[in-house]
Scaffold this active site. Sequence first.
Site, short mmCIF file in Angstrom:
data_model
loop_
_atom_site.label_atom_id
_atom_site.label_comp_id
_atom_site.label_asym_id
_atom_site.label_seq_id
_atom_site.Cartn_x
_atom_site.Cartn_y
_atom_site.Cartn_z
N SER A 10 127.62 -0.72 73.70
CA SER A 10 126.60 -1.30 72.82
C SER A 10 125.23 -0.90 73.33
CB SER A 10 126.71 -2.82 72.82
OG SER A 10 125.50 -3.38 72.35
N HIS A 35 128.19 1.70 69.68
CA HIS A 35 128.10 0.42 68.97
C HIS A 35 126.62 0.11 68.78
CE1 HIS A 35 129.59 -3.58 67.78
NE2 HIS A 35 128.53 -4.07 68.41
N ASP A 37 123.91 -2.29 67.28
CA ASP A 37 123.71 -3.68 66.84
C ASP A 37 122.44 -3.80 66.01
OD1 ASP A 37 125.88 -5.24 68.07
OD2 ASP A 37 125.03 -4.57 69.97
N MET A 39 120.13 -6.26 63.98
CA MET A 39 119.85 -7.71 63.84
C MET A 39 118.55 -7.91 63.07
SD MET A 39 120.68 -9.05 67.67
CE MET A 39 122.09 -8.47 68.59
N HIS A 76 127.14 -2.57 63.79
CA HIS A 76 127.46 -4.00 63.72
C HIS A 76 126.26 -4.68 63.06
CE1 HIS A 76 128.24 -7.95 66.13
NE2 HIS A 76 128.44 -8.11 64.84
N MET A 78 124.31 -7.42 61.72
CA MET A 78 124.10 -8.88 61.79
C MET A 78 122.89 -9.22 60.94
SD MET A 78 124.90 -9.21 65.84
CE MET A 78 124.71 -7.46 66.13
N MET A 169 134.30 -11.64 67.27
CA MET A 169 133.19 -11.85 68.21
C MET A 169 133.67 -12.74 69.36
SD MET A 169 130.61 -10.08 67.34
CE MET A 169 129.44 -10.70 68.56
N ASP A 203 133.86 -8.01 70.94
CA ASP A 203 132.45 -7.74 71.23
C ASP A 203 131.79 -8.96 71.86
OD1 ASP A 203 129.83 -6.87 71.22
OD2 ASP A 203 129.60 -6.90 69.03
O1 LIG Z 1 126.76 -7.89 68.99
C1 LIG Z 1 126.46 -8.16 70.13
C2 LIG Z 1 125.64 -9.34 70.43
O2 LIG Z 1 125.35 -9.99 69.26
C3 LIG Z 1 126.99 -7.29 71.18
O3 LIG Z 1 127.31 -6.01 70.73
C4 LIG Z 1 126.32 -7.26 72.53
O4 LIG Z 1 125.33 -6.33 72.57
C5 LIG Z 1 127.32 -6.96 73.60
O5 LIG Z 1 126.67 -7.01 74.82
P1 LIG Z 1 127.43 -7.40 76.16
O6 LIG Z 1 127.94 -8.81 75.98
O7 LIG Z 1 128.54 -6.43 76.32
O8 LIG Z 1 126.38 -7.29 77.20
FE LIG Z 2 127.78 -6.04 68.54
#
Ligand SMILES: O=C(CO)[C@@H](O)[C@H](O)COP(=O)(O)O
Ligand SMILES: [Fe+2]
Length: 249
Positions: A10, A35, A37, A39, A76, A78, A169, A203
């Site tokens: 990620s 990955h 993210d 947001m 991903h 969000m 999640m 994740d």
């Molecule tokens: O979607 C998410 C958080 O919302 C993840 O993708 C985090 O970015 C994962 O990070 P780590 O917990 O592996 O540090």
């Molecule tokens: Fe994620």
Amino acid sequence: MSPSAIIAPSILSADFGALGKECSDTMGQGADWLHVDIMDGHFVPNITFGAPVVTKIRSHVARPKEALGKGTFDCHVMISEPKKWVKDFQNAGCDLYCFHYEAAVHSTAAETPEAHSDQKTSPKELIKYIHDQGMRAGVAIKPKTDVSVLYDLLDNSNKDEVPDMALVMTVEPGFGGQKFMPDMMPKVEALRKRYPNLNIEVDGGLSEKTIDTAANAGANVIVAGSAVFGAQDPADVIAKLREAVEKQR
Ligand SMILES: O=C(CO)[C@@H](O)[C@H](O)COP(=O)(O)O
Ligand SMILES: [Fe+2]
């Protein structure tokens, strides 16, 4: 035998000031997917980046040669209005658009005509729409969402409406570096029992310490942010995550 291990670092934990290099480095260290993210500060209490940034990092990572192959951008998403941004992210180079079931069902913003139309889009229709734009579709569920909501989608005989991946999640979405929630594993186990060939992603809080629990439950797509980008030897962490999943197949 369940599908092979896919390791997806990620980039939320990468150095945002050097994102292109961070992305190409992690691919060179053995990552399968990236990955990404996304947001919006509304669906989750944090903001990352949008399609223009994805366009930039795409130029640092070769497109996958086959569907869901090496170099896949696993976005991903969000955000509260997942349908509204499908085309933008497709144009930016996203390969797999993974939206939140909760956002598709409870889209809240109704200020604009687009938002209004989004409210009326069911998860099934959204999956088809993503497929129609040439991407693969994933559906993510937050920790408090029951896994059974995915059965209805996965059991559909109309393949255009069936997701290509389920994301369970293992933290509340919004931030990297949180603690893995082992109590999410019954969801993964239930999915793996029912869908032996499904790509099941986990994740949040995945690391060398928690990977065996997730792999044993049946997860094969492993997202890891802080564990990879914070490591002295990221290649070694990626290899260990893969080995743990392969051992359970
Ligand atoms: O979607 C998410 C958080 O919302 C993840 O993708 C985090 O970015 C994962 O990070 P780590 O917990 O592996 O540090
Ligand atoms: Fe994620």
